[in-house]
Design a protein around this motif. Structure first.
Motif, PDB file in Angstrom:
ATOM      1  N   ASN A  62       0.820  -1.209   0.000  1.00 34.26           N
ATOM      2  CA  ASN A  62       0.000   0.000   0.000  1.00 34.26           C
ATOM      3  C   ASN A  62       0.855   1.260   0.000  1.00 34.26           C
ATOM      4  N   GLU A  63       1.903   1.265   0.804  1.00 28.01           N
ATOM      5  CA  GLU A  63       2.718   2.485   0.900  1.00 28.01           C
ATOM      6  C   GLU A  63       3.406   2.816  -0.425  1.00 28.01           C
ATOM      7  N   ASP A  64       3.695   1.790  -1.236  1.00 28.56           N
ATOM      8  CA  ASP A  64       4.299   2.045  -2.538  1.00 28.56           C
ATOM      9  C   ASP A  64       3.257   2.562  -3.532  1.00 28.56           C
ATOM     10  N   VAL A  65       2.051   2.034  -3.422  1.00 25.37           N
ATOM     11  CA  VAL A  65       0.966   2.517  -4.288  1.00 25.37           C
ATOM     12  C   VAL A  65       0.632   3.966  -3.941  1.00 25.37           C
ATOM     13  N   TYR A  66       0.612   4.300  -2.660  1.00 32.76           N
ATOM     14  CA  TYR A  66       0.202   5.631  -2.221  1.00 32.76           C
ATOM     15  C   TYR A  66       1.106   6.737  -2.761  1.00 32.76           C
ATOM     16  N   ARG A  67       2.346   6.433  -3.015  1.00 32.51           N
ATOM     17  CA  ARG A  67       3.254   7.477  -3.495  1.00 32.51           C
ATOM     18  C   ARG A  67       3.138   7.707  -4.999  1.00 32.51           C
ATOM     19  N   CYS A  68       2.320   6.916  -5.664  1.00 30.22           N
ATOM     20  CA  CYS A  68       2.166   7.030  -7.121  1.00 30.22           C
ATOM     21  C   CYS A  68       1.039   7.995  -7.483  1.00 30.22           C
ATOM     22  N   HIS A  69       1.072   8.455  -8.726  1.00 33.06           N
ATOM     23  CA  HIS A  69       0.067   9.407  -9.204  1.00 33.06           C
ATOM     24  C   HIS A  69      -1.190   8.716  -9.715  1.00 33.06           C
ATOM     25  N   VAL A  70      -1.066   7.461 -10.110  1.00 34.98           N
ATOM     26  CA  VAL A  70      -2.206   6.701 -10.629  1.00 34.98           C
ATOM     27  C   VAL A  70      -1.935   5.223 -10.395  1.00 34.98           C
ATOM     28  N   ALA A  71      -3.002   4.472 -10.210  1.00 34.08           N
ATOM     29  CA  ALA A  71      -2.897   3.019 -10.125  1.00 34.08           C
ATOM     30  C   ALA A  71      -3.509   2.447 -11.403  1.00 34.08           C
ATOM     31  N   LEU A  72      -2.678   1.888 -12.245  1.00 36.77           N
ATOM     32  CA  LEU A  72      -3.155   1.321 -13.503  1.00 36.77           C
ATOM     33  C   LEU A  72      -3.664  -0.096 -13.254  1.00 36.77           C
ATOM     34  N   THR A  73      -4.847  -0.364 -13.725  1.00 36.11           N
ATOM     35  CA  THR A  73      -5.412  -1.701 -13.587  1.00 36.11           C
ATOM     36  C   THR A  73      -5.740  -2.243 -14.966  1.00 36.11           C
ATOM     37  N   ILE A  74      -5.323  -3.453 -15.246  1.00 36.38           N
ATOM     38  CA  ILE A  74      -5.536  -4.082 -16.552  1.00 36.38           C
ATOM     39  C   ILE A  74      -6.846  -4.849 -16.508  1.00 36.38           C
ATOM     40  N   PRO A  75      -7.804  -4.516 -17.372  1.00 38.64           N
ATOM     41  CA  PRO A  75      -9.084  -5.226 -17.354  1.00 38.64           C
ATOM     42  C   PRO A  75      -8.879  -6.719 -17.640  1.00 38.64           C
ATOM     43  N   THR A  76      -9.369  -7.551 -16.754  1.00 40.64           N
ATOM     44  CA  THR A  76      -9.243  -9.000 -16.909  1.00 40.64           C
ATOM     45  C   THR A  76     -10.589  -9.651 -16.625  1.00 40.64           C
TER      46      THR A  76
END
Length: 241
Positions: free
Chosen positions: A121-135
């Motif tokens: 979570n802490e690594d995701v929080y520092r990012c500008h966007v969370a890219l999710t690949i539709p599956t």
């Protein structure tokens, strides 16, 4: 545009090699590994084998101890997280987000979590966007290299892609007179082999006419079709050998 692919604590050397290959085919070569399981991961045989020729990506890849070192010099960070967080950056698909990013960013980093537990979570929080690949809803588990390949493709597409050699122009269709002459030849041949009854032709020839009008045969194809008609006549004893 400067683009960096960052693998956080990768645990399988084969995946690292496959990631290098995925990057190379999309024209990227800046790979950074944060605290990998193996210190010699870049030269392990499995990594070299899975790189399948992308050894220069492995050769210039860097190993660092912390994520801070890995993201140095980048101004936009994109997490890749299949599971949405209650708190953190907005979630978007690569196809909807990356085209907007392509025109504004100066240096982009794509972060991928460990094969064992994904991104913290802490690594995701520092990012500008969370890219999710539709599956598929019931199975969204992507191999690390497969995820990198999808993101690399979508980013290359957003950056304008690579040119594709245009197809050779299609040959011009034969004119109506050539089609009519070929059909007359076929009518003789079909009568000769007993397929067409000239006393009760029904609508066979008009239907064939429509068929060839839709097909738009080229002059070369008309020549072939007339050759078939000639062969039918010869087989029926009506044409000259």
């Amino acid at each position: 545009m400067p683009t960096r692919f960052i693998l956080i604590e990768p645990s399988h050397s084969g995946n690292v090699g496959a990631v290098a290959r995925a990057m190379k085919v999309m024209g990227f070569d800046d790979l950074v590994l944060v605290a990998p399981r193996w210190d010699d991961v870049l030269t392990r045989q499995e990594a070299v084998d899975r790189a399948s020729g992308a050894t220069e990506v492995l050769a210039r890849a860097r190993l660092v101890a912390t994520l801070d070192e890995a993201v140095d010099g980048l101004d936009v960070l994109c997490a890749t997280a299949m599971t949405p967080r209650d708190f953190g950056p907005p979630t978007a698909t690569p196809r909807e987000h990356l085209p907007r990013l392509a025109g504004t960013a100066q240096g982009v980093g794509f972060l991928f979590g460990s094969e064992r537990y994904g991104m913290r979570n802490e690594d995701v929080y520092r990012c500008h966007v969370a890219l999710t690949i539709p599956t598929a809803p019931d199975y969204g588990s992507l191999n690390l290299a497969a995820a990198v390949q999808v993101i690399a493709y979508e980013w290359r597409l957003a950056l304008g892609g690579y040119g594709v050699e245009p197809a050779a122009p299609a040959a011009a269709a034969a004119d109506a007179q050539a089609v009519a002459g070929m059909l007359a030849h076929w009518e003789q041949a079909l009568v000769a082999i007993g397929f067409l009854d000239p006393q009760a032709p029904k609508k066979l020839m008009p239907r064939l006419n429509q068929l060839f009008n839709r097909a738009q045969p080229t002059p070369e194809e008309i020549h072939i079709l007339r050759g078939v008609a000639k062969a039918m006549l010869q087989a029926a004893g009506r044409g000259k050998p």
